[in-house]
Design a protein around this motif. Structure first.
Motif, PDB file in Angstrom:
ATOM      1  N   GLN A 236       0.831  -1.212   0.000  1.00 35.64           N
ATOM      2  CA  GLN A 236       0.000   0.000   0.000  1.00 35.64           C
ATOM      3  C   GLN A 236       0.864   1.259   0.000  1.00 35.64           C
ATOM      4  OE1 GLN A 236      -3.399   0.662  -0.216  1.00 35.64           O
ATOM      5  NE2 GLN A 236      -3.278  -1.428  -0.987  1.00 35.64           N
ATOM      6  N   LEU A 237       1.921   1.261   0.814  1.00 34.92           N
ATOM      7  CA  LEU A 237       2.817   2.428   0.842  1.00 34.92           C
ATOM      8  C   LEU A 237       3.495   2.621  -0.508  1.00 34.92           C
ATOM      9  CD1 LEU A 237       4.355   2.024   4.400  1.00 34.92           C
ATOM     10  CD2 LEU A 237       2.743   3.779   3.640  1.00 34.92           C
ATOM     11  N   ASP A 238       3.916   1.529  -1.146  1.00 30.82           N
ATOM     12  CA  ASP A 238       4.531   1.612  -2.472  1.00 30.82           C
ATOM     13  C   ASP A 238       3.544   2.163  -3.500  1.00 30.82           C
ATOM     14  OD1 ASP A 238       6.938   0.666  -1.528  1.00 30.82           O
ATOM     15  OD2 ASP A 238       6.653  -1.378  -2.294  1.00 30.82           O
ATOM     16  N   SER A 239       2.296   1.745  -3.407  1.00 31.38           N
ATOM     17  CA  SER A 239       1.307   2.211  -4.388  1.00 31.38           C
ATOM     18  C   SER A 239       1.001   3.699  -4.229  1.00 31.38           C
ATOM     19  CB  SER A 239       0.017   1.384  -4.296  1.00 31.38           C
ATOM     20  OG  SER A 239      -0.729   1.718  -3.151  1.00 31.38           O
ATOM     21  N   HIS A 240       1.263   4.248  -3.063  1.00 33.52           N
ATOM     22  CA  HIS A 240       1.041   5.674  -2.806  1.00 33.52           C
ATOM     23  C   HIS A 240       2.360   6.432  -2.671  1.00 33.52           C
ATOM     24  CE1 HIS A 240      -3.256   5.070  -2.278  1.00 33.52           C
ATOM     25  NE2 HIS A 240      -2.991   4.062  -1.478  1.00 33.52           N
ATOM     26  N   GLY A 241       3.446   5.834  -3.122  1.00 36.86           N
ATOM     27  CA  GLY A 241       4.777   6.415  -2.942  1.00 36.86           C
ATOM     28  C   GLY A 241       4.921   7.824  -3.473  1.00 36.86           C
ATOM     29  N   GLY A 242       4.382   8.088  -4.666  1.00 41.24           N
ATOM     30  CA  GLY A 242       4.487   9.422  -5.248  1.00 41.24           C
ATOM     31  C   GLY A 242       3.785  10.471  -4.407  1.00 41.24           C
ATOM     32  N   VAL A 243       2.607  10.129  -3.903  1.00 44.50           N
ATOM     33  CA  VAL A 243       1.850  11.053  -3.053  1.00 44.50           C
ATOM     34  C   VAL A 243       2.629  11.353  -1.773  1.00 44.50           C
ATOM     35  CG1 VAL A 243      -0.275  11.316  -1.700  1.00 44.50           C
ATOM     36  CG2 VAL A 243      -0.363  10.282  -3.972  1.00 44.50           C
ATOM     37  N   VAL A 244       3.191  10.303  -1.177  1.00 47.28           N
ATOM     38  CA  VAL A 244       3.964  10.481   0.061  1.00 47.28           C
ATOM     39  C   VAL A 244       5.167  11.379  -0.194  1.00 47.28           C
ATOM     40  CG1 VAL A 244       5.386   9.290   1.781  1.00 47.28           C
ATOM     41  CG2 VAL A 244       3.191   8.316   1.104  1.00 47.28           C
ATOM     42  N   GLU A 245       5.907  11.107  -1.262  1.00 45.68           N
ATOM     43  CA  GLU A 245       7.099  11.911  -1.580  1.00 45.68           C
ATOM     44  C   GLU A 245       6.747  13.372  -1.807  1.00 45.68           C
ATOM     45  OE1 GLU A 245      10.308  11.036  -1.390  1.00 45.68           O
ATOM     46  OE2 GLU A 245       9.557   9.122  -0.645  1.00 45.68           O
ATOM     47  N   ARG A 246       5.691  13.636  -2.565  1.00 47.74           N
ATOM     48  CA  ARG A 246       5.280  15.024  -2.822  1.00 47.74           C
ATOM     49  C   ARG A 246       4.842  15.711  -1.539  1.00 47.74           C
ATOM     50  NH1 ARG A 246       3.358  12.365  -7.271  1.00 47.74           N
ATOM     51  NH2 ARG A 246       1.215  12.274  -6.514  1.00 47.74           N
ATOM     52  N   SER A 247       4.159  14.989  -0.683  1.00 49.00           N
ATOM     53  CA  SER A 247       3.706  15.567   0.582  1.00 49.00           C
ATOM     54  C   SER A 247       4.889  15.887   1.493  1.00 49.00           C
ATOM     55  CB  SER A 247       2.746  14.598   1.279  1.00 49.00           C
ATOM     56  OG  SER A 247       2.231  15.170   2.447  1.00 49.00           O
ATOM     57  N   ILE A 248       5.864  14.983   1.557  1.00 49.24           N
ATOM     58  CA  ILE A 248       7.061  15.229   2.359  1.00 49.24           C
ATOM     59  C   ILE A 248       7.775  16.469   1.850  1.00 49.24           C
ATOM     60  CG2 ILE A 248       9.388  14.340   2.826  1.00 49.24           C
ATOM     61  CD1 ILE A 248       8.089  11.533   3.019  1.00 49.24           C
ATOM     62  N   GLU A 249       7.902  16.577   0.537  1.00 50.91           N
ATOM     63  CA  GLU A 249       8.565  17.739  -0.064  1.00 50.91           C
ATOM     64  C   GLU A 249       7.784  19.013   0.223  1.00 50.91           C
ATOM     65  OE1 GLU A 249       9.661  18.582  -4.521  1.00 50.91           O
ATOM     66  OE2 GLU A 249      10.410  16.617  -3.900  1.00 50.91           O
ATOM     67  N   ARG A 250       6.477  18.970   0.025  1.00 56.92           N
ATOM     68  CA  ARG A 250       5.624  20.139   0.227  1.00 56.92           C
ATOM     69  C   ARG A 250       5.680  20.642   1.664  1.00 56.92           C
ATOM     70  NH1 ARG A 250       1.247  17.983  -1.359  1.00 56.92           N
ATOM     71  NH2 ARG A 250       0.221  17.642   0.617  1.00 56.92           N
ATOM     72  N   HIS A 251       5.750  19.719   2.606  1.00 60.86           N
ATOM     73  CA  HIS A 251       5.765  20.095   4.021  1.00 60.86           C
ATOM     74  C   HIS A 251       7.179  20.259   4.572  1.00 60.86           C
ATOM     75  CE1 HIS A 251       1.464  19.670   4.501  1.00 60.86           C
ATOM     76  NE2 HIS A 251       1.517  18.509   3.873  1.00 60.86           N
ATOM     77  N   SER A 252       8.181  20.162   3.703  1.00 61.94           N
ATOM     78  CA  SER A 252       9.592  20.288   4.118  1.00 61.94           C
ATOM     79  C   SER A 252       9.921  19.344   5.267  1.00 61.94           C
ATOM     80  CB  SER A 252       9.915  21.730   4.509  1.00 61.94           C
ATOM     81  OG  SER A 252       9.681  22.600   3.446  1.00 61.94           O
ATOM     82  N   MET A 253       9.585  18.081   5.101  1.00 60.05           N
ATOM     83  CA  MET A 253       9.821  17.084   6.137  1.00 60.05           C
ATOM     84  C   MET A 253      11.042  16.248   5.789  1.00 60.05           C
ATOM     85  SD  MET A 253       5.928  15.890   6.892  1.00 60.05           S
ATOM     86  CE  MET A 253       5.882  15.868   8.671  1.00 60.05           C
ATOM     87  N   GLU A 254      11.660  15.703   6.814  1.00 57.83           N
ATOM     88  CA  GLU A 254      12.778  14.791   6.641  1.00 57.83           C
ATOM     89  C   GLU A 254      12.235  13.371   6.752  1.00 57.83           C
ATOM     90  OE1 GLU A 254      16.446  16.017   8.857  1.00 57.83           O
ATOM     91  OE2 GLU A 254      15.027  17.460   9.701  1.00 57.83           O
ATOM     92  N   LEU A 255      12.745  12.477   5.914  1.00 54.22           N
ATOM     93  CA  LEU A 255      12.272  11.100   5.898  1.00 54.22           C
ATOM     94  C   LEU A 255      13.327  10.183   6.476  1.00 54.22           C
ATOM     95  CD1 LEU A 255      10.162   9.011   4.914  1.00 54.22           C
ATOM     96  CD2 LEU A 255      11.388   8.956   2.740  1.00 54.22           C
TER      97      LEU A 255
END
Length: 138
Positions: free
Chosen positions: A52-71
């Motif tokens: 499930q996380l892999d299938s939403h990977g792009g959304v997660v990456e964009r959200s992390i970038e948008r919110h300036s979060m560290e992964l």
């Protein structure tokens, strides 16, 4: 000599979750385990979550970038906070994963240098630090 940590001092690299499943879903999982598709229930659940996380990977990456979060893992050391204090900076820390505040950080230093800390995952910090930052943890 290198430093040696006792096993009881080590932090786990995962978090235990508890969930409720319907009897039919649980039976279907047990059937897949029995048939050898998965080694146990936990293996099935971890695999399903990763897919499930892999299938939403792009959304997660964009959200992390948008919110300036560290992964991943974010260690917050006393030296880093002292450097921020000396520079007159206040840190706004955002982490997806695990954030660890070093045990040698004092509550006073944490309050002087951490304006906000948001962790989607787990925050590991001494109890007095969590208490000192309670109004800044989001």
């Amino acid at each position: 000599m290198g430093s040696v940590s006792q096993i009881r001092d080590r932090h786990p690299d995962s978090e235990k979750l508890t969930l409720n499943l319907g009897f039919v879903d649980l039976g279907r999982i047990d059937l897949l385990v029995q048939e050898g598709f998965y080694s146990n229930r936990s293996d099935f659940i971890r695999t399903a979550i990763r897919r499930q996380l892999d299938s939403h990977g792009g959304v997660v990456e964009r959200s992390i970038e948008r919110h300036s979060m560290e992964l991943g893992l974010r260690d917050i050391s006393r030296a880093e906070l002292e450097q921020a204090r000396d520079a007159g900076e206040v840190l706004h820390i955002k982490v997806v994963g695990l954030a660890r505040i070093s045990p040698d950080v004092t509550p006073e230093l944490a309050r002087a240098t951490i304006g906000a800390i948001t962790v989607l995952g787990t925050l590991q910090a001494p109890a007095d630090i969590k208490k000192a930052l309670a109004d800044r943890i989001g």
